[in-house]
Design an enzyme around this catalytic site. Structure first.
Site, short mmCIF file in Angstrom:
data_model
loop_
_atom_site.label_atom_id
_atom_site.label_comp_id
_atom_site.label_asym_id
_atom_site.label_seq_id
_atom_site.Cartn_x
_atom_site.Cartn_y
_atom_site.Cartn_z
N CYS A 183 0.90 -1.15 0.00
CA CYS A 183 0.00 0.00 0.00
C CYS A 183 0.93 1.19 0.00
CB CYS A 183 -0.91 0.01 1.23
SG CYS A 183 -1.91 1.51 1.31
N CYS A 204 -0.67 4.31 2.43
CA CYS A 204 -0.70 4.14 3.89
C CYS A 204 -0.38 2.70 4.22
CB CYS A 204 -1.99 4.63 4.52
SG CYS A 204 -3.53 4.09 3.79
N SER A 205 -1.36 1.87 4.51
CA SER A 205 -1.04 0.51 4.92
C SER A 205 -2.27 -0.37 4.77
CB SER A 205 -0.58 0.50 6.37
OG SER A 205 -1.58 1.13 7.14
N CYS A 206 -3.07 -0.14 3.73
CA CYS A 206 -4.24 -0.98 3.49
C CYS A 206 -3.76 -2.42 3.33
CB CYS A 206 -4.99 -0.50 2.25
SG CYS A 206 -5.60 1.19 2.46
#
Lengths: 108, 204
Positions: B108, B111-113
């Site tokens: 991602c 962000c950090s999906c």
């Protein structure tokens, strides 16, 4: 730099209790329909981008600092929790910690 | 506890961000917007219950059941919902299959999906700037750092997750695993193999 020197080591899901807390507050607000996840991801991405301009974020404490800052600003905009309110409540908790004898549960 | 009482006449002050989180929790609880019991439930779920073992179960089933595999690759979200794996954020999950021609890897960049319902909370490195920036720019070098060397003829395809779409890699079934049960197969599936930064374990 190497990303994954310890990628096989079993890591705790959350390194610090407050990481878990701020995560849970956000998920709870999302489930209550107060924050949409796509808005959240967009806002959070923007904070990460800004924080990452001057240094390389390691995905640990700095990641959740960005998370907390994003949550605070979303709640301030919604007027759900204003900065003054947060500031006062934070001070109240600090005082409670300083006044509570070691080993006793801390309450407001 | 490692601390002696005389060192800390009062309760240990939590770090600054922890105090701010506590303040938020108190404010939101008092306004009736969150329920502390619900927070505990969320933390318990992600800390103790949801994790890569769920994804491994899905992968092992796909290796064992061709019809399930087809349905999963075709449209994973309803198939996974039926198994009880659905996103709390209502996201879609897309399963991408590794083949001798293509190796898939998930990142991602913004962000950090991450496919929470199947893998739990992402590891620190997945959230780091280093991985997020380099997975797209130089995936083969990143893979090499994870100890993954692909044959020259295998292309690497990098999938960038979003709040709406999360990816799970379906790794190739290891050789010499004919006749293994789904449970034994699931034990070979590592978290990193489902992100694409690793390969399944070799059958013992």
């Amino acid at each position: 730099m190497s990303i994954c020197s310890d990628h096989n080591a079993p890591n705790p899901v959350f390194e610090n209790p407050w990481h878990a807390q701020v995560f849970a507050v956000t998920v709870a607000l999302n489930e209550a329909g107060r924050i949409s996840w796509s808005d959240w991801a967009a806002r959070f991405s923007e904070t990460l981008r800004r924080h990452g301009l001057n240094r390389e974020l390691d995905g640990g404490d700095d990641y959740f600092m960005a998370w907390l800052e994003t949550l605070e600003s979303v709640l301030a905009e919604q007027e759900t929790a204003l900065p003054e309110e947060i500031h006062e409540m934070r001070a109240a908790w600090e005082e409670a910690y300083l006044k509570t004898p070691h080993g006793m549960p801390v309450r407001l | 506890m490692p601390h002696d009482d005389h060192d800390h006449p009062h309760a240990l002050l939590p770090p600054e961000p922890a105090l701010r989180v506590k303040a938020l929790e108190t404010i939101l609880t008092r306004k009736g917007l969150i329920d502390p019991a619900a927070l505990d439930e969320i933390i318990d779920t992600y800390q103790n219950r949801i994790g890569p073992q769920y994804g491994a179960k899905v992968v092992a089933k796909a290796w064992s059941d061709p019809e399930f595999r087809r349905a999963l690759l075709d449209d994973a979200t309803p198939v996974l919902s039926e198994m009880g794996f659905y996103g709390r954020q209502g996201e879609h999950i897309v399963v991408v299959e590794n083949t001798p021609q293509t190796h898939n890897m998930v990142v991602c960049t913004l962000c950090s999906c991450y496919p929470w319902p199947l893998l739990g909370i992402p590891p620190g490195w997945y959230k780091s700037d280093a991985y997020r920036a380099r997975a797209v720019r130089e995936p083969r070098r990143v893979l090499a750092e994870f100890g993954v060397e692909l044959p020259k003829g295998t292309a690497v395809r990098v999938w960038d997750s979003t709040a709406e779409i999360r990816y799970l890699v379906l790794p190739m079934r290891p050789e010499d695993t004919d006749g293994l049960s789904e449970e034994d197969l699931a034990a070979l599936v590592t978290r990193d193999s489902m992100i694409g930064t690793g390969l399944p374990k070799v059958s013992a």
